[in-house]
Motif scaffolding. Structure first.
Motif, PDB file in Angstrom:
ATOM      1  N   GLU A   1       0.850  -1.186   0.000  1.00 41.89           N
ATOM      2  CA  GLU A   1       0.000   0.000   0.000  1.00 41.89           C
ATOM      3  C   GLU A   1       0.887   1.238   0.000  1.00 41.89           C
TER       4      GLU A   1
ATOM      5  N   ARG B   1       2.483   7.578   0.642  1.00 40.59           N
ATOM      6  CA  ARG B   1       2.732   8.890   0.062  1.00 40.59           C
ATOM      7  C   ARG B   1       4.136   8.935  -0.520  1.00 40.59           C
TER       8      ARG B   1
ATOM      9  N   GLU C   1       0.091  15.062   1.181  1.00 44.03           N
ATOM     10  CA  GLU C   1      -1.310  14.913   1.511  1.00 44.03           C
ATOM     11  C   GLU C   1      -1.579  13.560   2.143  1.00 44.03           C
TER      12      GLU C   1
ATOM     13  N   ALA D   1      -2.874   9.965   2.590  1.00 45.64           N
ATOM     14  CA  ALA D   1      -3.055   8.893   1.613  1.00 45.64           C
ATOM     15  C   ALA D   1      -4.549   8.636   1.397  1.00 45.64           C
ATOM     16  N   PRO D   2      -4.964   8.294   0.164  1.00 39.84           N
ATOM     17  CA  PRO D   2      -6.391   8.102  -0.118  1.00 39.84           C
ATOM     18  C   PRO D   2      -7.054   7.065   0.776  1.00 39.84           C
ATOM     19  N   GLU D   3      -6.374   5.952   1.043  1.00 37.47           N
ATOM     20  CA  GLU D   3      -6.965   4.905   1.885  1.00 37.47           C
ATOM     21  C   GLU D   3      -7.179   5.406   3.314  1.00 37.47           C
ATOM     22  N   GLN D   4      -6.238   6.220   3.806  1.00 39.63           N
ATOM     23  CA  GLN D   4      -6.378   6.774   5.146  1.00 39.63           C
ATOM     24  C   GLN D   4      -7.492   7.819   5.193  1.00 39.63           C
ATOM     25  N   ALA D   5      -7.574   8.640   4.157  1.00 43.55           N
ATOM     26  CA  ALA D   5      -8.623   9.653   4.094  1.00 43.55           C
ATOM     27  C   ALA D   5     -10.006   8.999   4.062  1.00 43.55           C
ATOM     28  N   ALA D   6     -10.141   7.911   3.300  1.00 45.23           N
ATOM     29  CA  ALA D   6     -11.419   7.214   3.218  1.00 45.23           C
ATOM     30  C   ALA D   6     -11.793   6.604   4.558  1.00 45.23           C
TER      31      ALA D   6
ATOM     32  N   GLU E   1     -12.873   9.472   6.862  1.00 44.91           N
ATOM     33  CA  GLU E   1     -14.195   9.988   6.470  1.00 44.91           C
ATOM     34  C   GLU E   1     -15.300   9.044   6.936  1.00 44.91           C
TER      35      GLU E   1
ATOM     36  N   ARG F   1      -4.827   2.261   9.432  1.00 39.97           N
ATOM     37  CA  ARG F   1      -5.086   3.451   8.618  1.00 39.97           C
ATOM     38  C   ARG F   1      -5.568   4.620   9.467  1.00 39.97           C
TER      39      ARG F   1
END
Length: 249
Positions: A160, A163, A180, A182-187, A190, A223
């Protein structure tokens, strides 16, 4: 200079240390130093956890069939040794030395081959997640590095990318990596907010949230921790910190 951060999530039975850490969710291992040449690797690691966890971690390092950082799935015939430098009720410090054979492979050796000499490594190991932060010149081939790493890892772990970013001198030590979330962490973050994970009392626990997202509990926990650490670092970087704490009233 460039910073590259990624994680390997080991499947059960593929890495003795990962299996041990999965049995002790509150235990952690971080590298204090890690050096590599074409044929050798040596490192010092600092582990924290309960006395039982540290005993099991020490046993995993000392009695494993082959070196824990080796990506080979079988004994590759390498020469290795691990020494305990310190072991207290809550701290374990280990020194490891490894001489590889042509059948051996590891993250540092693959990185050196594709990203050049002078690469720096920082690692964190918790549960089945082995997080690597690599500082390199930016002149190497990152794509080739990941291609070879994916081949070496095979079916034993999932990779995975967290960044990749330029590094710069920061006004605060330890916060030089500006990138920024990471997308998986942001998801994960959220979803946690949306489903009330951060409410008091919590509307869902981490197991229920993991089931909703269809990811392993350990993956979601990892995450969320990384996302929280990122946000905390960003807050400390952007908010002024008073030189003296206010007097209590």
């Amino acid at each position: 200079m460039r910073s590259l951060v990624f994680a390997l999530e080991y499947d059960p039975g593929c890495n003795r240390v990962a299996d041990t850490l999965a049995d002790h969710p509150d235990a952690r291992i971080r590298s204090l130093s890690l050096h590599v040449t074409e044929e050798r690797l040596w490192r010092v690691d600092h582990a924290t956890g309960t006395p039982a966890a540290l005993d099991d971690i020490e046993d995993a390092f000392l009695t494993a069939d082959y070196y824990a950082d080796c990506l080979a799935t079988d004994d590759c015939g390498a020469t290795q040794s691990t020494q305990v430098l310190d072991h207290t009720d809550d701290t374990l410090v280990l020194y490891s030395y490894w001489e590889r054979t042509p059948d051996c492979s590891s993250v540092p050796h693959i990185a050196r081959a594709h990203l050049g000499d002078g690469v720096l490594f920082d690692t964190r190991h918790e549960s089945r997640h082995y997080t690597w932060r690599i500082i390199h010149s930016g002149q190497g081939d990152v794509g080739a590095f990941f291609d070879e790493l994916e081949t070496a890892v095979g079916t034993c772990a999932q990779m995975e990318l967290l960044r990749t970013a330029d590094t710069e001198v920061s006004r605060r030590v330890g916060h030089s990596d500006r990138a920024e979330l990471a997308p998986e962490q942001a998801a994960a973050l959220e979803a946690a907010v949306e489903h009330g994970y951060y409410e008091t009392p919590r509307a869902v626990d981490v197991g229920e949230l993991a089931e909703h997202l269809d990811v392993p509990r350990s993956t979601l926990t990892y995450r969320l921790r990384r996302a929280e650490a990122y946000l905390a670092a960003q807050y400390v970087e952007t908010e002024p910190i008073p030189e003296h704490s206010p007097n209590p009233t």
